[in-house]
Motif scaffolding. Structure first.
Motif, PDB file in Angstrom:
ATOM      1  N   PHE A 110       0.806  -1.220   0.000  1.00 40.57           N
ATOM      2  CA  PHE A 110       0.000   0.000   0.000  1.00 40.57           C
ATOM      3  C   PHE A 110       0.837   1.266   0.000  1.00 40.57           C
ATOM      4  CE2 PHE A 110      -2.309  -3.401   2.207  1.00 40.57           C
ATOM      5  CZ  PHE A 110      -3.333  -3.572   1.292  1.00 40.57           C
ATOM      6  N   ILE A 111       2.168   1.133   0.010  1.00 36.30           N
ATOM      7  CA  ILE A 111       3.056   2.295  -0.054  1.00 36.30           C
ATOM      8  C   ILE A 111       3.880   2.144  -1.333  1.00 36.30           C
ATOM      9  CG2 ILE A 111       4.918   3.561   1.076  1.00 36.30           C
ATOM     10  CD1 ILE A 111       3.949   2.433   3.728  1.00 36.30           C
ATOM     11  N   PRO A 112       3.488   2.798  -2.437  1.00 38.27           N
ATOM     12  CA  PRO A 112       4.168   2.588  -3.719  1.00 38.27           C
ATOM     13  C   PRO A 112       5.587   3.156  -3.754  1.00 38.27           C
ATOM     14  CG  PRO A 112       2.503   4.286  -3.930  1.00 38.27           C
ATOM     15  CD  PRO A 112       2.373   3.718  -2.548  1.00 38.27           C
ATOM     16  N   PHE A 113       5.876   4.194  -2.974  1.00 47.94           N
ATOM     17  CA  PHE A 113       7.214   4.778  -2.907  1.00 47.94           C
ATOM     18  C   PHE A 113       7.387   5.342  -1.501  1.00 47.94           C
ATOM     19  CE2 PHE A 113       4.274   8.008  -4.254  1.00 47.94           C
ATOM     20  CZ  PHE A 113       4.601   9.104  -3.494  1.00 47.94           C
ATOM     21  N   GLN A 114       8.630   5.624  -1.136  1.00 45.67           N
ATOM     22  CA  GLN A 114       8.888   6.140   0.204  1.00 45.67           C
ATOM     23  C   GLN A 114       8.594   7.638   0.244  1.00 45.67           C
ATOM     24  OE1 GLN A 114      12.704   5.172   1.762  1.00 45.67           O
ATOM     25  NE2 GLN A 114      12.543   6.620   3.437  1.00 45.67           N
ATOM     26  N   PRO A 115       7.538   8.031   0.959  1.00 45.10           N
ATOM     27  CA  PRO A 115       7.220   9.451   1.049  1.00 45.10           C
ATOM     28  C   PRO A 115       8.245  10.191   1.895  1.00 45.10           C
ATOM     29  CG  PRO A 115       5.604   8.132   2.249  1.00 45.10           C
ATOM     30  CD  PRO A 115       6.570   7.198   1.635  1.00 45.10           C
ATOM     31  N   PRO A 116       8.456  11.479   1.650  1.00 42.05           N
ATOM     32  CA  PRO A 116       9.407  12.233   2.468  1.00 42.05           C
ATOM     33  C   PRO A 116       8.881  12.416   3.898  1.00 42.05           C
ATOM     34  CG  PRO A 116       8.282  13.676   0.933  1.00 42.05           C
ATOM     35  CD  PRO A 116       7.861  12.278   0.601  1.00 42.05           C
ATOM     36  N   ASN A 117       9.813  12.522   4.812  1.00 38.10           N
ATOM     37  CA  ASN A 117       9.524  12.761   6.238  1.00 38.10           C
ATOM     38  C   ASN A 117       8.642  11.676   6.863  1.00 38.10           C
ATOM     39  OD1 ASN A 117      10.972  15.188   6.092  1.00 38.10           O
ATOM     40  ND2 ASN A 117       9.170  16.263   5.334  1.00 38.10           N
ATOM     41  N   LEU A 118       8.857  10.440   6.463  1.00 35.98           N
ATOM     42  CA  LEU A 118       8.130   9.324   7.049  1.00 35.98           C
ATOM     43  C   LEU A 118       8.613   9.140   8.483  1.00 35.98           C
ATOM     44  CD1 LEU A 118       6.030   7.309   5.955  1.00 35.98           C
ATOM     45  CD2 LEU A 118       7.890   5.727   5.536  1.00 35.98           C
ATOM     46  N   PRO A 119       7.693   9.000   9.472  1.00 35.10           N
ATOM     47  CA  PRO A 119       8.136   8.824  10.861  1.00 35.10           C
ATOM     48  C   PRO A 119       9.007   7.582  11.007  1.00 35.10           C
ATOM     49  CG  PRO A 119       5.739   9.007  10.740  1.00 35.10           C
ATOM     50  CD  PRO A 119       6.252   8.981   9.343  1.00 35.10           C
ATOM     51  N   GLN A 120       9.951   7.659  11.957  1.00 32.69           N
ATOM     52  CA  GLN A 120      10.875   6.553  12.175  1.00 32.69           C
ATOM     53  C   GLN A 120      10.857   6.113  13.634  1.00 32.69           C
ATOM     54  OE1 GLN A 120      14.760   7.834  10.966  1.00 32.69           O
ATOM     55  NE2 GLN A 120      14.228   7.917   8.799  1.00 32.69           N
ATOM     56  N   PHE A 121      11.125   4.806  13.847  1.00 30.52           N
ATOM     57  CA  PHE A 121      11.334   4.301  15.199  1.00 30.52           C
ATOM     58  C   PHE A 121      12.692   4.794  15.697  1.00 30.52           C
ATOM     59  CE2 PHE A 121       8.620   0.516  13.922  1.00 30.52           C
ATOM     60  CZ  PHE A 121       7.602   0.770  14.816  1.00 30.52           C
ATOM     61  N   HIS A 122      12.861   4.813  17.017  1.00 36.68           N
ATOM     62  CA  HIS A 122      14.189   5.028  17.579  1.00 36.68           C
ATOM     63  C   HIS A 122      15.023   3.796  17.237  1.00 36.68           C
ATOM     64  CE1 HIS A 122      13.281   8.702  19.674  1.00 36.68           C
ATOM     65  NE2 HIS A 122      12.147   8.156  20.097  1.00 36.68           N
ATOM     66  N   PRO A 123      16.361   3.895  17.184  1.00 32.64           N
ATOM     67  CA  PRO A 123      17.189   2.760  16.753  1.00 32.64           C
ATOM     68  C   PRO A 123      16.918   1.458  17.509  1.00 32.64           C
ATOM     69  CG  PRO A 123      18.520   4.726  16.844  1.00 32.64           C
ATOM     70  CD  PRO A 123      17.173   5.093  17.401  1.00 32.64           C
TER      71      PRO A 123
ATOM     72  N   MET B 195      14.008  -4.010  17.421  1.00 33.48           N
ATOM     73  CA  MET B 195      12.998  -4.901  17.984  1.00 33.48           C
ATOM     74  C   MET B 195      11.860  -5.174  16.991  1.00 33.48           C
ATOM     75  SD  MET B 195      13.979  -5.776  20.970  1.00 33.48           S
ATOM     76  CE  MET B 195      15.670  -5.731  20.460  1.00 33.48           C
ATOM     77  N   HIS B 196      11.524  -4.181  16.162  1.00 30.33           N
ATOM     78  CA  HIS B 196      10.427  -4.328  15.201  1.00 30.33           C
ATOM     79  C   HIS B 196      10.890  -4.872  13.845  1.00 30.33           C
ATOM     80  CE1 HIS B 196       8.417  -1.536  18.039  1.00 30.33           C
ATOM     81  NE2 HIS B 196       7.357  -2.254  17.697  1.00 30.33           N
ATOM     82  N   GLY B 197      12.195  -4.781  13.558  1.00 28.61           N
ATOM     83  CA  GLY B 197      12.706  -5.293  12.292  1.00 28.61           C
ATOM     84  C   GLY B 197      12.577  -4.323  11.134  1.00 28.61           C
ATOM     85  N   THR B 198      12.186  -3.093  11.409  1.00 20.03           N
ATOM     86  CA  THR B 198      12.089  -2.068  10.366  1.00 20.03           C
ATOM     87  C   THR B 198      12.272  -0.697  11.003  1.00 20.03           C
ATOM     88  OG1 THR B 198      10.739  -1.138   8.587  1.00 20.03           O
ATOM     89  CG2 THR B 198       9.573  -1.883  10.536  1.00 20.03           C
ATOM     90  N   LEU B 199      12.748   0.244  10.222  1.00 21.10           N
ATOM     91  CA  LEU B 199      12.950   1.598  10.726  1.00 21.10           C
ATOM     92  C   LEU B 199      11.656   2.408  10.717  1.00 21.10           C
ATOM     93  CD1 LEU B 199      14.980   3.719  11.714  1.00 21.10           C
ATOM     94  CD2 LEU B 199      15.470   4.252   9.337  1.00 21.10           C
ATOM     95  N   TRP B 200      10.734   2.057   9.838  1.00 18.29           N
ATOM     96  CA  TRP B 200       9.526   2.852   9.661  1.00 18.29           C
ATOM     97  C   TRP B 200       8.291   2.146  10.219  1.00 18.29           C
ATOM     98  CZ3 TRP B 200      13.106   1.997   5.769  1.00 18.29           C
ATOM     99  CH2 TRP B 200      13.904   3.101   5.483  1.00 18.29           C
ATOM    100  N   PRO B 201       7.536   2.787  11.111  1.00 16.60           N
ATOM    101  CA  PRO B 201       6.315   2.177  11.660  1.00 16.60           C
ATOM    102  C   PRO B 201       5.281   1.822  10.587  1.00 16.60           C
ATOM    103  CG  PRO B 201       6.933   4.091  12.963  1.00 16.60           C
ATOM    104  CD  PRO B 201       7.833   4.073  11.759  1.00 16.60           C
ATOM    105  N   ALA B 202       5.250   2.564   9.487  1.00 17.80           N
ATOM    106  CA  ALA B 202       4.273   2.282   8.440  1.00 17.80           C
ATOM    107  C   ALA B 202       4.539   0.935   7.758  1.00 17.80           C
ATOM    108  CB  ALA B 202       4.292   3.386   7.393  1.00 17.80           C
TER     109      ALA B 202
END
Length: 76
Positions: free
Chosen positions: A33-46, A51-58
Motif C-alpha cells: 500500500f506504499i508505492p514509494f517512500q514518502p518524504p519525512n516518514l516517521p521513524q522508530f528510535h534505533p 525490535m520491530h525489524g524495520t525503521l519505519w512504523p508504516a
C-alpha cells in the motif's frame, strides 16, 4: 482489529472427506500500500527499530500467534 488481515470463505465440497475450515485468513504486507517512500516518514528510535525489524512504523507488520495443529498436541 488489524487492517492487514483479510478473511474469505472458501468453497466447501459436499464430498470433502475432512471437516472444512469455513473462514480462512491471510495477511497483506504493508509495502503493498506504499508505492514509494514518502518524504519525512516517521521513524522508530534505533533500539525500537531493531525490535520491530524495520525503521519505519508504516512498514511494520506483527506476526500473529502461532497455532499448534491438533495432531502435534497429542503426540508425546
Amino acid at each position: 482489529m488489524n487492517d492487514q488481515v483479510r478473511y474469505y470463505e472458501p468453497y466447501v465440497s459436499p464430498l470433502d472427506p475432512c471437516p472444512p475450515r469455513r473462514v480462512k485468513s491471510y495477511i497483506t504486507p504493508p509495502q503493498l500500500f506504499i508505492p514509494f517512500q514518502p518524504p519525512n516518514l516517521p521513524q522508530f528510535h534505533p533500539y525500537e527499530a531493531l525490535m520491530h525489524g524495520t525503521l519505519w512504523p508504516a512498514l511494520y507488520s506483527p506476526y500473529g500467534p502461532q497455532k499448534v495443529r491438533q495432531e502435534e498436541e497429542g503426540d508425546d
